[in-house]
Enzyme design. Sequence first.
Site, short mmCIF file in Angstrom:
data_model
loop_
_atom_site.label_atom_id
_atom_site.label_comp_id
_atom_site.label_asym_id
_atom_site.label_seq_id
_atom_site.Cartn_x
_atom_site.Cartn_y
_atom_site.Cartn_z
N ASP A 116 6.60 -7.66 18.76
CA ASP A 116 5.81 -7.47 19.98
C ASP A 116 6.67 -6.67 20.93
O ASP A 116 7.59 -7.20 21.55
CB ASP A 116 5.44 -8.84 20.58
CG ASP A 116 4.74 -8.72 21.94
OD1 ASP A 116 4.39 -7.59 22.34
OD2 ASP A 116 4.57 -9.77 22.59
N LYS B 117 7.40 1.14 29.01
CA LYS B 117 6.27 1.15 28.05
C LYS B 117 5.04 1.81 28.67
O LYS B 117 4.23 2.42 27.97
CB LYS B 117 5.95 -0.28 27.60
CG LYS B 117 4.75 -0.39 26.66
CD LYS B 117 4.52 -1.82 26.23
CE LYS B 117 3.25 -1.96 25.41
NZ LYS B 117 3.03 -3.34 24.95
N GLU C 280 -2.83 -5.69 19.97
CA GLU C 280 -2.32 -6.97 20.47
C GLU C 280 -3.36 -8.09 20.48
O GLU C 280 -3.04 -9.22 20.08
CB GLU C 280 -1.71 -6.76 21.86
CG GLU C 280 -0.40 -5.95 21.80
CD GLU C 280 0.10 -5.51 23.15
OE1 GLU C 280 -0.55 -5.84 24.17
OE2 GLU C 280 1.14 -4.82 23.20
N ASP D 72 -5.94 -10.46 26.82
CA ASP D 72 -4.49 -10.32 26.77
C ASP D 72 -4.01 -9.60 28.03
O ASP D 72 -4.21 -8.40 28.18
CB ASP D 72 -4.09 -9.54 25.51
CG ASP D 72 -2.58 -9.29 25.42
OD1 ASP D 72 -1.83 -9.90 26.19
OD2 ASP D 72 -2.18 -8.48 24.57
#
Length: 571
Positions: free
Chosen positions: A6, A68, A145, A168
Site C-alpha cells: 500500500d 503521491k 485501493e 476509502d
Amino acid sequence: MIVGIDLGTTNSLVAVWQDGHAVIIPNSLGHHLTPSCVSLDDNGDVLVGLAARDRMLSHPSQTAALFKRYMGTQHEVRLGKRVFRPEELSSLILKSLKADAEHYLGQPVTEAIITVPAYFNDVQRKATKLAGELAGLKVERLLNEPTAAALAYGLHQGGDDSQFLVLDLGGGTFDISILEMFSGVMEVRATAGDNHLGGEDFVDALVQAFLDREATKAAIKRDKLQPHQMALLNSEAERVKRELTSSEQAMFRYVDGDTSLEWTVDNAEFEKITAPLLKRLREPVERAMRDAGLRVADLQEIVLVGGATRMPIVHRLVAKMMGRFPRRDVHPDEAIVIGAAVQAGLKMQDAALDDVVMTDVCPYTLGVEVAEKNNLGQYRHGIFLPVIERNTVIPASRSHPISPLNDEQKVVALRIFQGESREVKDNVLLGSLDVTLPSAKESNGWRDVDVRFTYDLNGLIEVEATVLATQQRYALVIEQTPGAMTTQEIAHSLEKLANLKISPREQAENKALLARLGRLYQQMLGQERQIVSDWTRVFENALETQEPRAIQQVREQLSGYADQLEGRPVL
C-alpha cells in the site's frame, strides 16, 4: 516472492500472504506503518519513514511528504541541493519496504502488487509502476485501493448477488467503489473519487481556520510564514484532528519564539470548518451510485477504510447518507495492504483463494477528438467521442469507426483523451497518432478508420488505428504523456538513485530517535526544552561508545521518556 504494498500519501505498508492469511511486515522500528516521507540528513544520506517525518519540523527544506499527489506530473521537489520527481521519491519508499520484507522473509523480494487510488488516471498508474521498477520490483499488478479493501474484509467470500460500497478516505486521496459478488466473481460495478481530497485537506482546513481566527491577532499571515512555521502548524493541526476523534474538543497551541497562541476547537466547529470538504465527499458517492444504477437499499455492506475515516464527522456523514452505520472493523490503516496481500496470494494461486475471480473497471472515459457538423453544414472541432466509457469492466477492448472530413484529406490526426467533458479542452490529452489515408481512388471511396482502445488490468492503455480499405495498422505508444518520464529520464533516475547513499537499515532506530528529539526540542520551551537537550546529549554520548547493547538500552529508555512527554506513542 510476491508482496502486497500500500503506497500511501501519508503512510505506506507491506504485507505477504503466508499460511492462508495476510501478514503485515514490520519495518526496522517494529511498526507496521512507514510514513511516506523522505529526507536528506547533513551527510547527504537518505532517510525514509519516521526519521524523515520528524525532520519535517526541524529540516523542512531537506524533507518531502505528500508527493503521491503529484505522481505522473512534471512537479519536482528540492531536497537540499538535489531535485527529485515524485516517482523517484516514491521509489525510495518502495525500496525501504522491499528491504523490510526481505529482512522479515529471509529471501529476495522481486515482485509486488501495488495499490493505487481507483481514480488514478493512466499517467498516474504508469508513474506508480515506474516507481516500483526504480525500486527494483517487477510490478505484477496495480490494484485499486477500494477493491483491495473489499478483499481485506473478506467480501469475496460472501454470498452471490451481493453488492457493497467501499469508501476509502486516505491521507491524500478519496475513492468510492461499488462491487458485486456473483458466481465466484467479484466485479467492480462503478468507481468515483477525488485525487486531491484526503485527511491532509482536513488538517489544512484546521490550519487556515486557526490563522483566520487567532493568528491575525499576532499579525501572522500565511504567505509570510517560514517553512518551519508551516511545518509546526501542520504538525499541531494533525494532533488536534486526531484528538477530536476521541474527544469533544481539543486545544490548538502554536508556540514559536516569543509568539504563543491557543485556540479551543470542538467537533461542531470542526464540522463547520470542513463543510466544503464534506460536500466534496458526498458528490463521488452519489455519482458512483448513479453509474451503478443502484439505490442505497440494494447495498448489503458499506465499508470504511483509510485513516481519515476515523474522524467522527466522516462516519456521521456516511451514516446519514446511507441510513445505516458503515462497517469499520478492519484496522482502517491496514485494510488496503491486507487486500494487496490477498491479491498476491491469488497471483501465487494459493489453495485458500483458488475460487475467486477479480474484475475491475476503467475509472475514466477514453476517446478521441472529432468534429461534428451543425445545421448549417459547418464543422465544430474539439468534440470528444467516447470509445471506452467510464466504469466499463476491464480488461476491455472497444472500437469505433471514424471518417475523414473530406475526400482530399490525406492524414487523420488522432488525439487521444480521457475525461468526462463533451469538449476535449476540458479533458486530459494522453497522446496523438497520425494515420495516413489512401486516396479516394485507391480505396474506392472507402476511407474509414477503425480506432480500437484496449485497457488492461493494470489500467494501462493501448490504441490501434486500422485503415479499413488497406488494413494498414498504426499502434499508439503513449510515452510523451504530460508528466510521463522519457526513456532517457528513466535511465538518468536509475543512475541517480543508485548513487544515493541510503541510511543503513540497522541505524534506522537511532536516526529516528535523533530526528524525534530534534523535533521535540523545537516544539518545547523552557524546562522541557532543556530536558530534551539533555536527552539528546546522553544519546549522542551513547552512540559514540559504539556498543550496541548500551545504545539499545539508552534508546529504549529515552523513547519511553519521549512518549511520556508527548502523551502518546509516536505511531
